[in-house]
Write a protein that holds these residues in place. Structure first.
Motif, PDB file in Angstrom:
ATOM      1  N   LEU A  54       0.822  -1.209   0.000  1.00 10.33           N
ATOM      2  CA  LEU A  54       0.000   0.000   0.000  1.00 10.33           C
ATOM      3  C   LEU A  54       0.856   1.259   0.000  1.00 10.33           C
ATOM      4  O   LEU A  54       0.525   2.256  -0.649  1.00 10.33           O
ATOM      5  N   VAL A  55       1.962   1.240   0.739  1.00  8.16           N
ATOM      6  CA  VAL A  55       2.840   2.408   0.756  1.00  8.16           C
ATOM      7  C   VAL A  55       3.620   2.506  -0.552  1.00  8.16           C
ATOM      8  O   VAL A  55       3.835   3.601  -1.080  1.00  8.16           O
ATOM      9  N   GLU A  56       4.032   1.398  -1.083  1.00  3.86           N
ATOM     10  CA  GLU A  56       4.741   1.435  -2.365  1.00  3.86           C
ATOM     11  C   GLU A  56       3.870   2.024  -3.480  1.00  3.86           C
ATOM     12  O   GLU A  56       4.366   2.715  -4.371  1.00  3.86           O
ATOM     13  N   GLU A  57       2.552   1.778  -3.403  1.00  6.11           N
ATOM     14  CA  GLU A  57       1.685   2.158  -4.512  1.00  6.11           C
ATOM     15  C   GLU A  57       0.783   3.364  -4.236  1.00  6.11           C
ATOM     16  O   GLU A  57       0.452   4.107  -5.169  1.00  6.11           O
ATOM     17  N   LEU A  58       0.366   3.578  -2.962  1.00  2.00           N
ATOM     18  CA  LEU A  58      -0.673   4.578  -2.706  1.00  2.00           C
ATOM     19  C   LEU A  58      -0.304   5.631  -1.661  1.00  2.00           C
ATOM     20  O   LEU A  58      -0.575   6.820  -1.861  1.00  2.00           O
ATOM     21  N   TYR A  59       0.237   5.209  -0.563  1.00  2.00           N
ATOM     22  CA  TYR A  59       0.414   6.109   0.580  1.00  2.00           C
ATOM     23  C   TYR A  59       1.875   6.544   0.729  1.00  2.00           C
ATOM     24  O   TYR A  59       2.790   5.931   0.180  1.00  2.00           O
ATOM     25  N   ASP A  60       2.062   7.598   1.523  1.00  5.30           N
ATOM     26  CA  ASP A  60       3.409   8.129   1.761  1.00  5.30           C
ATOM     27  C   ASP A  60       3.923   7.812   3.160  1.00  5.30           C
ATOM     28  O   ASP A  60       5.112   7.995   3.430  1.00  5.30           O
ATOM     29  N   ALA A  61       3.042   7.346   4.044  1.00  2.00           N
ATOM     30  CA  ALA A  61       3.468   7.043   5.411  1.00  2.00           C
ATOM     31  C   ALA A  61       2.522   6.010   6.013  1.00  2.00           C
ATOM     32  O   ALA A  61       1.321   5.999   5.737  1.00  2.00           O
ATOM     33  N   HIS A  62       3.093   5.148   6.854  1.00  2.00           N
ATOM     34  CA  HIS A  62       2.316   4.103   7.522  1.00  2.00           C
ATOM     35  C   HIS A  62       2.849   3.923   8.933  1.00  2.00           C
ATOM     36  O   HIS A  62       4.062   3.888   9.165  1.00  2.00           O
ATOM     37  N   LEU A  63       1.931   3.794   9.893  1.00  2.94           N
ATOM     38  CA  LEU A  63       2.288   3.561  11.291  1.00  2.94           C
ATOM     39  C   LEU A  63       1.567   2.322  11.779  1.00  2.94           C
ATOM     40  O   LEU A  63       0.368   2.145  11.526  1.00  2.94           O
ATOM     41  N   TYR A  64       2.290   1.470  12.496  1.00  2.00           N
ATOM     42  CA  TYR A  64       1.701   0.255  13.049  1.00  2.00           C
ATOM     43  C   TYR A  64       2.323  -0.020  14.404  1.00  2.00           C
ATOM     44  O   TYR A  64       3.534   0.139  14.594  1.00  2.00           O
ATOM     45  N   TYR A  65       1.508  -0.430  15.364  1.00  2.00           N
ATOM     46  CA  TYR A  65       2.043  -0.986  16.601  1.00  2.00           C
ATOM     47  C   TYR A  65       1.011  -1.928  17.199  1.00  2.00           C
ATOM     48  O   TYR A  65      -0.189  -1.846  16.919  1.00  2.00           O
TER      49      TYR A  65
END
Length: 390
Positions: A54-65
């Motif tokens: 999703l970040v490679e194709e659509l988004y610029d940042a991702h957060l997960y915990y």
């Protein structure tokens, strides 16, 4: 403990179109989804999508915990803003991975569940705490990358890895300003669990932070001196890219005008040297804290002793009134009154002990015990303070 996972994505350089929003919506029916943001919390089940894709194709940042300790921050920048070659100098398997995709550099800051420990939910995060890192990196501020390298070193130390690895591992180029991290950089250090003493040890080899305020006249002169081909390349980038070329231009300006710190390209430290310095700092800090704690405890003890002496001086003015007050408190027949009576009796005994003996107190207290022997709760309190039986 119940399961908890947090997922958030942001589209910063360009919003998702309607088809892309439908594509993301198919991955989660309960998520809060707009053209620029996706956020969801999972207390059971799991996210159906592939965050990396999703970040490679659509988004610029991702957060997960997750509450079992896994943490991840994934950032995408135009490759012209930060090259993978530059970022890879700071990559470490346990904390930072770098790759390119479709003209972008991707930075994967992560700590696994085994490395991260259990998550402390008193402190939670959203991507708003980290998105400033993209602009900092694009402007040539590489402190976030060095912080990630330190996170990997922290994991090594906790795992008690082979010391030979520490001696072989050389720190990457040390950026200026490690002693004065920005808000997003401090958030990243906390998120990745960077040891504070290790960060302080690393900062000893870092020059002063670059001033945030740019000299407009000096910048104008720098731009005027750029070759025409470089200026044309920047204009083409501005026309074709959704990302502003400004941070990249500032990065070039700062790289050309800022004097390197004391450990620019040579003389960098080994991981072993950094860990040893951090250990010494940690030991010294612990010693200072123990000394300060002992001093504080002594001060509290002195204050308590002085307060009690003042209370005894006041009590000495009318001890018979104090004995009557003890009788009154016992007559109330409740736990709090019994406790207050015992405290007052303790003061009366201490007052008499000033003269070298407690014979009169023992006699009168024994008479009290005899008179109220039918009150087991009070008798327990008398036993606790050592009032003898008559």
């Amino acid at each position: 403990m119940s399961e908890y996972q947090y997922y958030e994505f942001l589209a910063l350089d360009r919003p998702l179109d309607e088809e892309q929003v439908r594509q993301v919506r198919a991955l989660s029916t309960r998520a809060d989804i707009t053209a620029t943001r996706f956020v969801n919390e999972y207390h059971w089940g799991d996210f159906k999508g592939d965050p990396t894709k999703l970040v490679e194709e659509l988004y610029d940042a991702h957060l997960y915990y997750a509450n079992w300790g896994s943490r991840r921050l994934l950032l995408r920048l135009p490759a012209g803003s930060l090259t993978a070659k530059e970022a890879t100098k700071y990559a470490m398997d346990d904390a930072l991975s770098v790759w390119t995709r479709s003209g972008h550099t991707l930075l994967d800051f992560s700590v696994s569940s085994e490395d991260g420990g259990e998550w402390e939910f008193e402190t939670s995060y959203t991507l708003s705490a980290f998105v400033g890192l993209r602009a900092e990196l694009a402007a040539g501020d590489l402190r976030p990358l060095y912080v990630a390298w330190l996170a990997g070193l922290t994991v090594w130390e906790l795992a008690e890895d082979d010391e030979a690895n520490y001696a072989r591992e050389i720190e990457p180029p040390v950026p200026a300003g490690l002693a004065s991290l920005t808000g997003p950089q401090r958030a990243l250090a906390d998120f990745l669990g960077v040891d504070a003493d290790l960060l302080a040890a690393a900062a000893e080899g870092s020059g002063p932070a670059t001033a945030d305020v740019v000299d407009r006249t000096a910048l104008a002169a720098f731009i005027a001196a750029l070759p025409a081909a470089d200026k044309d390349a920047l204009l083409v980038e501005a026309a074709l890219s959704t990302a502003s070329p400004g941070p990249r231009l500032l990065a070039h300006y700062r790289a050309a005008t800022i004097v390197p710190g004391p450990r620019g390209g040579t003389g960098r430290r080994t991981a072993a040297e950094l860990l040893d310095t951090a250990y010494r700092r940690r030991t010294d800090r612990s010693r200072r804290e123990k000394v300060a704690q002992a001093a504080a405890e002594q001060a509290r003890a002195r204050a308590a002793a002085e307060a009690r002496e003042a209370r005894l001086d006041k009590l000495a003015e009318n001890t018979e009134q104090a004995w009557r007050e003890v009788d009154d408190l016992i007559g109330r027949k409740n736990a709090s009154a019994y406790d207050a009576a015992v405290v007052l009796l303790g003061d009366l005994r201490a007052l008499e002990a000033r003269t070298g003996g407690t014979a009169d107190f023992d006699r009168r207290a024994g008479e009290l015990r005899l008179a109220h022997r039918g009150k087991p709760s009070l008798m327990q309190r008398f036993d606790g303070m050592g009032i003898p039986s008559s």
